[in-house]
Design a protein around this motif. Structure first.
Motif, PDB file in Angstrom:
ATOM      1  N   SER A 106      -2.767   3.606   4.699  1.00  0.00           N
ATOM      2  CA  SER A 106      -3.555   4.015   3.631  1.00  0.00           C
ATOM      3  C   SER A 106      -4.639   5.152   4.015  1.00  0.00           C
ATOM      4  O   SER A 106      -4.774   5.671   2.662  1.00  0.00           O
ATOM      5  CB  SER A 106      -4.364   2.701   3.424  1.00  0.00           C
ATOM      6  OG  SER A 106      -5.029   2.179   4.576  1.00  0.00           O
ATOM      7  N   ARG A 200     -12.390  -2.303   8.528  1.00  0.00           N
ATOM      8  CA  ARG A 200     -11.157  -2.469   7.686  1.00  0.00           C
ATOM      9  C   ARG A 200     -10.632  -3.858   8.243  1.00  0.00           C
ATOM     10  O   ARG A 200     -11.054  -4.224   9.354  1.00  0.00           O
ATOM     11  CB  ARG A 200     -10.109  -1.476   8.089  1.00  0.00           C
ATOM     12  CG  ARG A 200     -10.452  -0.240   7.270  1.00  0.00           C
ATOM     13  CD  ARG A 200     -10.000  -0.193   5.726  1.00  0.00           C
ATOM     14  NE  ARG A 200      -8.722  -0.703   5.644  1.00  0.00           N
ATOM     15  CZ  ARG A 200      -7.841   0.158   5.617  1.00  0.00           C
ATOM     16  NH1 ARG A 200      -7.953   1.479   5.741  1.00  0.00           N
ATOM     17  NH2 ARG A 200      -6.577  -0.292   5.298  1.00  0.00           N
ATOM     18  N   SER A 229      -9.617  -2.787   2.074  1.00  0.00           N
ATOM     19  CA  SER A 229      -9.057  -1.159   1.666  1.00  0.00           C
ATOM     20  C   SER A 229     -10.109  -0.485   1.949  1.00  0.00           C
ATOM     21  O   SER A 229     -11.495  -0.687   1.928  1.00  0.00           O
ATOM     22  CB  SER A 229      -8.502  -1.308   0.405  1.00  0.00           C
ATOM     23  OG  SER A 229      -9.744  -1.427  -0.428  1.00  0.00           O
TER      24      SER A 229
END
Length: 317
Positions: A106, A200, A229
């Motif tokens: 991500s 996270r 996120s």
């Protein structure tokens, strides 16, 4: 080989894969522009050919049987070979065509689209299918051979993988501009400890890298807040809920606009390399081979892209 398997059709496998992905006959029917009875018929015929059930309902949930798991992997190989054939035929005609199936951690999602755009300028008929997941999910996708290539940091050492480091990923400490630490000219990790640290979720590559580094530096944060996120983590910092260790690529716009401040911590940035990764021995499609060749040969262009994101312009050696 069983003769029944020779009667299997590509259409049956397409319907089967749609059911596997959606875990629903009705959603697969909608995706394939078929009626639900037509989907059910295709699956029944496929079950007769393999002589085993492919799906079972437990409660209201659809689950894959062991036979379905095996067939799903085989179907991925079949369609992968067909896609590779299409690419090779296009290559013989003088143009590279096809789709690059790419999974990325991500924290790489901000940079990778620009990297692919630079590649696409050389190969305009290539398309991208991009999946953004955390590190744990990337490792699972590598194990299942779901993608052509993946981009990640902290490549696992206990898997048979080929990887090419191509860009440094600087992780920095950030705070909202009104935070008291923003007035300091020089800080250490110890100076950050009294404040809440936003982290996270488990499985995140950035979290793993930071936890290992903080442990190495003997920095301990009593107050932590888990955020699921990177985007939410960044917003929480902006809202004043805590500090965070984030990839500089991911907060470039906020730093440039003054919404966040990078703290002058002596022990930072923490550098980790982005790597393009695939299973050892994997047969790469022509598009995947071309993308790898682009990364190997265009280091100057990649460094220039990285500089736009406020990262280091030095590629790993």
């Amino acid at each position: 080989m069983r003769k029944s398997l020779m009667r299997m059709t590509l259409r049956q496998l397409q319907v089967f894969r749609a059911v596997c992905e959606s875990r629903s006959y009705s959603r697969a029917a909608e995706e394939m522009a078929l009626t639900q009875p037509a989907v059910s018929l295709q699956i029944r015929q496929l079950e007769e050919l393999v002589d085993q059930p492919l799906f079972e309902y437990i409660g209201k949930k659809l689950y894959l049987t062991d036979a379905a798991e095996v067939l799903l992997k085989a179907s991925a190989d079949i369609f992968g070979r067909l896609e590779s054939l299409d690419m090779q035929l296009s290559d013989l005609q003088g143009s590279l065509q096809g789709q690059l199936n790419l999974a990325v951690e991500s924290s790489a999602k901000y940079f990778v689209p620009h990297l692919f755009a630079a590649f696409k300028r050389q190969h305009p008929e290539v398309n991208l299918h991009l999946v953004v997941v955390n590190r744990a999910q990337v490792i699972k996708r590598l194990s299942d051979n779901r993608d052509d290539l993946v981009i990640m940091s902290l490549v696992p050492q206990d898997m048979a993988l080929e990887f090419l480091p191509f860009l440094n990923n600087p992780i920095v400490a950030v705070a909202p501009p009104e935070h008291p630490l923003c007035h300091a000219a020089r800080l250490t990790l110890k100076d950050l400890e009294p404040y809440p640290l936003l982290i996270r979720e488990p499985g995140s590559g950035t979290r793993k890298a930071c936890e290992e580094y903080l442990q190495q530096k003997r920095a301990h944060f009593a107050q932590t807040l888990e955020v699921a996120s990177l985007d939410a983590q960044r917003e929480c910092v902006s809202a004043g809920l805590g500090l965070a260790l984030l990839p500089r690529h991911a907060v470039n716009l906020e730093l440039a606009g003054g919404l966040l401040r990078e703290l002058p911590v002596e022990e930072l940035p923490l550098y980790r390399s982005w790597c393009v990764v695939h299973a050892r021995g994997k047969r790469l499609s022509p598009v995947a081979q071309a993308f790898l060749a682009f990364i190997r040969s265009e280091r100057a262009q990649i460094s220039a892209l990285a500089a736009r994101f406020g990262g280091t312009a030095n590629a790993p050696r």
